[in-house]
Design an enzyme around this catalytic site. Sequence first.
Site, PDB file in Angstrom:
ATOM      1  N   ASP A  14       0.746  -0.993   0.053  1.00 27.88           N
ATOM      2  CA  ASP A  14       0.084  -0.009  -0.058  1.00 27.88           C
ATOM      3  C   ASP A  14       0.941   1.078   0.077  1.00 27.88           C
ATOM      4  O   ASP A  14       2.138   1.221   0.409  1.00 27.88           O
ATOM      5  CB  ASP A  14      -1.071  -0.055   1.140  1.00 27.88           C
ATOM      6  N   ASP A  16      -0.151   5.237   0.803  1.00 27.62           N
ATOM      7  CA  ASP A  16      -0.466   6.158   2.119  1.00 27.62           C
ATOM      8  C   ASP A  16      -0.147   5.588   3.197  1.00 27.62           C
ATOM      9  O   ASP A  16      -1.054   4.800   3.691  1.00 27.62           O
ATOM     10  CB  ASP A  16      -1.588   6.860   1.758  1.00 27.62           C
TER      11      ASP A  16
END
Length: 244
Positions: A14, A16
């Site tokens: 992922d 952020d």
Amino acid sequence: MIGLPDSVTALLFDLDGVLTSTAVVHSQAWKQAFDSFLAEYPGATDAQRRPFSQDDYLTYVDGRSRDDGIVSFLQSRGITLAQQGAAPSVASIGDAKNKLFLELLDKEGAEAYSDAVRYLKAAQEASLQIAVVTSSKNGEQILEATGLTPFVVARIDGKVIAERGLVGKPAPDSFLAGADALGVPPENAVVFEDAVSGVQAGHAGGFGYVVGVDRTGGDTHASNLRNGGADVVVTALTDLLKPA
């Protein structure tokens, strides 16, 4: 050296909150967008107008697609909106949030976490393939702004998810697409996630290992990540590194 099972050949990150500091910017933009909407929503009760909190972000929005996050949060306040059409709508809140996010990003900038850069370098040295799987439609811009593009072999971001009609996290579709883009089966790939919905997606997809990343510093989120399906929870990616 990278502290993962020997069967691993690919890493799915992922973006952020895992590789970059932009989770904080997203949270700020969501708060401004939701607080503005709630203050102006006709007939809202005091309970419904309660300001958007960090707990709201982690519970209803973090890791999800833009539209799914909006619907999930509004449902928690007993509010239902049309997807499209005249404001207020799910689309209009999403557009307002994205405008605020880009403004904040331009003002405050974005940085890659130093531990993430060190870990990505170690992964490259170990000849592991790297993909970024993010619900953000600004994935490409953030990778460029933080200098992480050279590490990334494949990118499945919010734009790709929408174009392909993939179901967002906590469904495993986006991570499965990332593994497919790298040409590896899920059991040979690791998911790295800071969102509960993300570790749930990794667990549901049958991935070989799921790493929860907790940068909040609190016990509650770490516990939620474990309960969501993380095999291990770290506060920095370098916590996984072992001496060569």
